[in-house]
Design a protein around this motif. Structure first.
Motif, short mmCIF file in Angstrom:
data_model
loop_
_atom_site.label_atom_id
_atom_site.label_comp_id
_atom_site.label_asym_id
_atom_site.label_seq_id
_atom_site.Cartn_x
_atom_site.Cartn_y
_atom_site.Cartn_z
N ILE A 3 0.83 -1.13 0.11
CA ILE A 3 0.08 0.00 0.01
C ILE A 3 0.93 1.24 0.01
O ILE A 3 0.74 2.09 -0.74
N LYS A 4 2.00 1.27 0.89
CA LYS A 4 2.45 2.45 1.09
C LYS A 4 3.48 2.58 -0.38
O LYS A 4 3.59 3.91 -0.63
N GLN A 6 2.54 1.86 -3.35
CA GLN A 6 1.72 2.30 -4.43
C GLN A 6 1.38 3.81 -4.06
O GLN A 6 1.35 4.58 -4.67
N ALA A 7 1.24 4.01 -2.71
CA ALA A 7 0.66 5.38 -2.51
C ALA A 7 2.12 6.43 -2.97
O ALA A 7 1.99 7.50 -3.26
N ILE A 10 2.09 7.09 -6.59
CA ILE A 10 1.20 8.11 -6.95
C ILE A 10 1.71 9.22 -6.42
O ILE A 10 1.51 10.43 -6.98
N ALA A 11 1.90 9.53 -5.10
CA ALA A 11 2.38 10.93 -4.55
C ALA A 11 3.82 11.34 -5.32
O ALA A 11 3.59 12.69 -5.79
N ALA A 14 5.54 9.24 -9.92
CA ALA A 14 6.58 8.46 -10.89
C ALA A 14 5.97 7.90 -11.89
O ALA A 14 6.92 7.58 -12.81
N SER A 15 4.87 7.34 -12.10
CA SER A 15 4.21 6.71 -13.28
C SER A 15 3.19 7.56 -13.85
O SER A 15 2.21 7.94 -12.97
N VAL A 16 3.19 7.61 -15.21
CA VAL A 16 2.19 8.15 -15.54
C VAL A 16 0.89 7.04 -15.61
O VAL A 16 1.19 6.09 -15.96
N ALA A 17 -0.25 7.43 -15.32
CA ALA A 17 -1.29 6.35 -15.15
C ALA A 17 -2.42 6.68 -16.36
O ALA A 17 -2.86 7.82 -16.50
N VAL A 18 -2.86 5.45 -16.80
CA VAL A 18 -3.94 5.49 -17.51
C VAL A 18 -4.95 4.67 -16.91
O VAL A 18 -4.81 3.59 -16.76
N ALA A 19 -5.82 5.51 -16.29
CA ALA A 19 -6.66 4.65 -15.06
C ALA A 19 -8.11 4.97 -15.49
O ALA A 19 -8.52 6.02 -15.93
N GLU A 239 -7.72 7.88 -17.92
CA GLU A 239 -7.02 9.28 -17.58
C GLU A 239 -5.56 9.00 -18.07
O GLU A 239 -4.93 8.14 -17.58
N ARG A 241 -2.20 10.79 -17.11
CA ARG A 241 -1.62 11.93 -16.27
C ARG A 241 -0.21 12.15 -16.79
O ARG A 241 0.50 11.45 -17.46
N ALA A 243 3.80 12.91 -16.10
CA ALA A 243 4.74 11.85 -15.63
C ALA A 243 5.07 12.96 -14.48
O ALA A 243 5.09 14.04 -14.32
N TRP B 537 -3.90 9.51 1.36
CA TRP B 537 -4.15 9.10 0.06
C TRP B 537 -4.01 7.46 0.01
O TRP B 537 -4.59 7.02 -1.02
N ALA B 538 -3.22 6.99 0.86
CA ALA B 538 -2.91 5.50 0.63
C ALA B 538 -4.09 4.77 0.81
O ALA B 538 -4.17 3.73 0.31
N SER B 541 -5.96 4.82 -2.57
CA SER B 541 -5.30 4.02 -3.53
C SER B 541 -5.65 2.74 -3.25
O SER B 541 -5.66 1.93 -4.16
N THR B 554 -7.69 -0.18 -11.48
CA THR B 554 -6.99 0.99 -11.91
C THR B 554 -5.86 0.40 -12.78
O THR B 554 -5.41 -0.69 -12.19
N GLU B 555 -5.58 0.89 -13.92
CA GLU B 555 -4.75 0.26 -14.55
C GLU B 555 -3.42 1.33 -14.67
O GLU B 555 -3.70 2.46 -14.88
N ARG B 556 -2.30 0.67 -14.41
CA ARG B 556 -1.09 1.76 -14.62
C ARG B 556 -0.15 1.25 -15.91
O ARG B 556 0.03 0.20 -16.05
N LEU B 557 0.13 2.48 -16.48
CA LEU B 557 0.88 2.43 -17.77
C LEU B 557 2.12 2.87 -17.57
O LEU B 557 2.11 3.95 -16.97
N PRO B 558 3.12 2.62 -18.36
CA PRO B 558 4.45 3.41 -18.36
C PRO B 558 4.29 4.86 -18.83
O PRO B 558 3.35 5.08 -19.61
N ALA B 559 5.19 5.56 -18.54
CA ALA B 559 5.15 6.92 -18.88
C ALA B 559 5.42 7.01 -20.30
O ALA B 559 6.20 6.35 -20.95
N ARG B 562 8.63 6.65 -22.07
CA ARG B 562 9.22 5.18 -22.02
C ARG B 562 8.33 4.37 -22.85
O ARG B 562 8.59 3.09 -22.47
#
Lengths: 243, 565
Positions: A3-4, A6-7, A10-11, A14-19, A239, A241, A243, B537-538, B541, B554-559, B562
């Motif tokens: 969890i941490k 992951q948080a 997000i905080a 570090a990753s661009v999310a397509v959510a 979405e 986001r 980077a 927010w944890a 999340s 929730t899907e996370r994709l690379p930046a 990259r």
């Protein structure tokens, strides 16, 4: 990933999310009391695919009832509620979709011009899902022949409450595969649209959506037109986001 | 060693029906394993887990009629996979549809009707001891010579039940540990559509039973001390009896007990009927920490109030929501704008009501036909039921209203019924804000609150305006013209979808701003205590990550930089 962790991702951005667009879930925090979606028995059909034809020989009328939905089977539980005729015999379908129901009627008199009977049946879908249906058929005798029609047919539009769902398939970077899912396997036309980015096709059961690079929320729209069997629409929000 | 008992059901939150059963049988020496089953895609994993447990008994909780086929199909899958367990199904749906289940799902060995704690204990004990299970009160059991009906079992006093099993960490809302809880079972009212009424009325005992305040307070204390719970979500179908005086006495006593335990930093969520909303009572509950009430408005149309047997008036509905406004208590409601006798005038009355209270998040839908309800019996007698025992439907008497319903259900399906549809997001962000307002007061202010209320109002107004267009369409146009109806419906659905795109974006921005407010404005104590060392927010999340519904993942994709496209 914990969890941490992951948080932290997000905080830190570090990753661009397509959510997908979910924020709070209705089912995990007491926030909402979701209303019930309509219960429906349309994964198979409600018997709207039953059709009949008839032949007459003196006071005997032979009616053949078919299930015109090719992929699904049906089981006749009984034939009841006759008016204007008596039931001579029935030939029940064996459970295959192509099997027909045979009903032999004897008209009450030479002057009988109309008879009815009711079929109580169970429609059976490809995954063995079932829907109990009742259909009343009206046999009309005229000098030119014999005709069979369905009584109490739902003549209002959108008779079957259909379902459509966008499912996400394979992903490669900004390219996401979208698949159209519906329990109804009869005739249908599938079309797609998006509010940003590009689709490799506008129709068909699966498409590839290349999302824009610009951050934002984008929407994919799936419309499935089932012809006389109704219409369904689903959307998916993704979405992109920073980077 | 006795084989365990596997209890299968949804666990989106702590499933109290499973957890009461788990506590009951563990008190009698059995080991209960709770096996979550959230989605049809999990069926294979559930079957594998149960196979590994090789349980003595598999209990399948079937509380949702919508998912009944899926849950009962799991019994078939378990048997096909070679499970030697005694498979028992229970819950509201199984209580009423036991004959159909026994006929069509041969893997089910028995049905537990009504409340199951004592019945399951006896069933498990007999199976462990190798004695016959046929004829146990509260069950129907498959036997070589047919189905054996054990008759009903007298309902037990609620205070005698062990507290529900609380294994695992509590879920969190904005970092605040939360716990579902019930202080009563059943409801004093008898609404025609209500499966809770039907379930309680059909059982052998009082239709509405309550735990004592002492019993409730002690369970809350344990949750407060042992798991740090501060947010108590009461799932009582009705938190009250129809007497303000008695309600005030009950909850004054509860407050006294909680004060005695030093529990003055908690929050409560409850459900109620409009006629029970009394200013003095709700002032008391507000002081106890109530931050949200679900109000069962259900309908404000004259014919709906009668045909759904609401036993209230339209004035009750308005008065209730006005009291909440005056007390600044957050609430939400649902409207069954479609029912078998709905008229276009009645729909208008409901839309007018929703417009008058659109600052309050709401949703709308049709009155559904659940097993065992008076509504089912009425429609059955009238020959109006369509479908089958899993999913009865009906047509409204007025064809214009029926077409309006068909248009609405197509156009508003995603907004109203998807887990992450705008209606639920609207409800969710307002609730999260109430949690913030209560637990991180520095992170909220009237202007911020006003922005959220404005958001809710605009969502509500949009739904109402589009529904009014649909109403005007069916009032003026040929409803039998399929092509026109379909074209109108598609256009309406697209406009709902486009509006949803904007609302979701706005909701997401509001949500992030709210999280940021908590991070930057809440005092250290709030952050330290409520978020237990993790950023606020944890928890959110985690919720996102664990919300693996079909439309929730929730899907996370690379930046982009990259990407290898």
């Amino acid at each position: 990933m914990g969890i941490k962790d992951q948080a932290r991702r997000i905080a830190a951005g570090a990753s661009v999310a397509v959510a997908t667009s979910g924020l709070s879930s209705c089912n995990d925090n007491g926030a909402v009391d979701p209303p019930p979606p309509p219960l429906q028995c349309n994964t198979v059909n409600m018997g709207q695919t039953l059709s009949a034809s008839a032949t007459r020989d003196a006071d005997l009328v032979d009616v053949t009832v078919r299930n015109t939905l090719g992929y699904a089977g049906w089981r006749v539980d009984r034939v009841t509620a006759l008016t204007g005729a008596t039931l001579v015999s029935t030939r029940l379908p064996a459970g295959s979709s192509n099997d027909s129901l045979g009903v032999r009627l004897r008209l009450e008199s030479e002057t009988t011009t109309q008879a009815t009977f009711t079929v109580e049946a169970t429609m059976i879908g490809p995954s063995n899902e079932m829907c109990a249906v009742q259909r009343t058929f009206v046999v009309t005798i005229s000098p030119t022949g014999v005709q069979v029609s369905l009584a109490d047919v739902d003549r209002l539009p959108l008779a079957a409450r259909q379902r459509a769902e966008i499912r996400m398939g394979n992903r490669a970077g900004r390219v996401v595969e979208l698949r159209a899912a519906t329990p109804w396997l009869g005739e249908r036309v599938v079309s797609w649209a998006v509010t940003g980015g590009d689709l490799d096709a506008k129709t068909g059961p699966a498409v590839r959506w290349t999302l824009p690079v610009t951050p934002g929320i984008y929407q994919a729209e799936l419309v499935i037109d089932f012809g006389d069997e109704g219409l369904a629409l689903d959307t998916l929000l993704l979405e992109v986001r920073e980077a | 060693m006795t084989r365990p008992v596997a209890l299968i059901g949804a666990e989106f939150e702590e499933n109290l029906s499973l957890r009461y059963l788990a506590a009951a049988i563990e008190a009698h020496g059995f080991v209960a394993e709770i096996v979550p089953f959230h989605d049809p895609a999990e069926a294979g994993a559930v079957v594998a887990r149960v196979a590994a447990l090789d349980p003595l008994v598999v209990g399948i909780s079937v509380p949702f009629q919508l998912r009944a086929r899926e849950f009962l199909g799991l019994a078939q899958s378990l048997r096909a996979a070679g499970s030697r367990a005694h498979i028992v199904a229970g819950g509201h749906f199984a209580t009423f549809e036991y004959d159909n289940i026994m006929r069509e799902f041969p893997a089910v060995d028995s049905i537990v009707r009504h409340e199951g704690e004592h019945t399951l204990i006896e069933l498990c004990s007999r199976l462990r001891d190798g004695t016959a299970v046929a004829g146990i009160a509260g069950t129907l059991t498959r036997a070589p010579d047919g189905i054996v009906d054990g008759g009903t079992r007298r309902l037990a006093p609620l205070d005698e039940l062990p507290y529900p099993d609380r294994r695992g960490e509590p879920h969190e809302v904005m970092g605040v540990p939360a716990s579902p809880i019930v202080g009563s079972r059943g409801c004093y009212a008898d609404c025609a559509f209500c499966c809770i009424y039907a379930y309680a009325e059909n059982a052998d005992g009082a239709r509405y039973r309550r735990r004592s305040p002492e019993n409730v307070a002690e369970e809350m204390r344990r949750e407060y001390v042992e798991r740090g719970v501060r947010l108590f979500i009461f799932h009582d179908d009705n938190f009250f009896v129809p007497s303000a005086k008695l309600n005030i006495a009950r909850y004054s006593r509860l407050q006294e007990l909680l004060d005695g335990y030093g529990m003055n930093d908690i929050a409560l969520v409850i459900k109620c009927r409009p006629n029970d909303v009394d200013p003095e009572l709700f002032g008391l509950l507000r002081r106890m920490g109530m931050i949200r009430a679900y109000v069962g408005i259900e309908t404000n149309s004259d014919e709906g109030i009668v045909s759904l047997n609401r036993r209230i008036t339209s004035q009750d509905n308005r008065r209730a929501l006005t009291v909440f406004r005056e007390l600044d208590i957050y609430c939400s409601y649902n409207v069954l704008i479609f029912d078998p006798e709905a008229t276009l005038d009645g729909v208008t009355r409901n839309l007018d009501f929703m417009h008058g209270f659109s600052d309050v998040p709401f949703n709308f839908c049709r009155a559904e036909v659940y097993a065992g309800t008076p509504l089912k019996q009425i429609l059955e007698r009238q020959g109006r039921l369509k479908g089958d025992w899993f999913a009865w439907g009906y047509e409204m008497r007025d064809p214009q209203v029926e077409v309006l319903f068909r248009i609405a259900i197509t156009a508003f399906g995603a907004r109203n019924f998807k887990h992450d549809g705008v209606a639920n997001l609207n409800l969710g962000i307002r609730f999260d804000h109430e949690v913030v307002r209560h637990f991180y007061p520095d992170a909220s202010d009237p202007a911020w609150h006003g922005r959220l209320v404005d958001f809710s109002t605009r969502v509500g107004h949009d739904s109402i305006a589009l529904m009014r267009e649909a109403h005007a369409f069916v009032s003026a146009e040929d409803i039998y013209d399929s092509a026109r109806v379909k074209a109108f419906t598609l256009d309406l659905a697209r406009r709902v979808a486009r509006a949803d795109l904007g609302f979701v974006g706005e909701c997401k921005r509001l949500r992030r701003e709210m999280e940021q407010r908590v991070v930057t404005r809440a005092d250290d104590r709030g952050r330290r205590v409520w978020s237990r060392g993790m950023p606020p927010w944890a928890a959110e999340s985690f919720r996102l990550g664990s919300s693996v519904g079909r439309e929730l993942s929730t899907e996370r994709l690379p930046a982009p930089g990259r990407l290898a496209i």
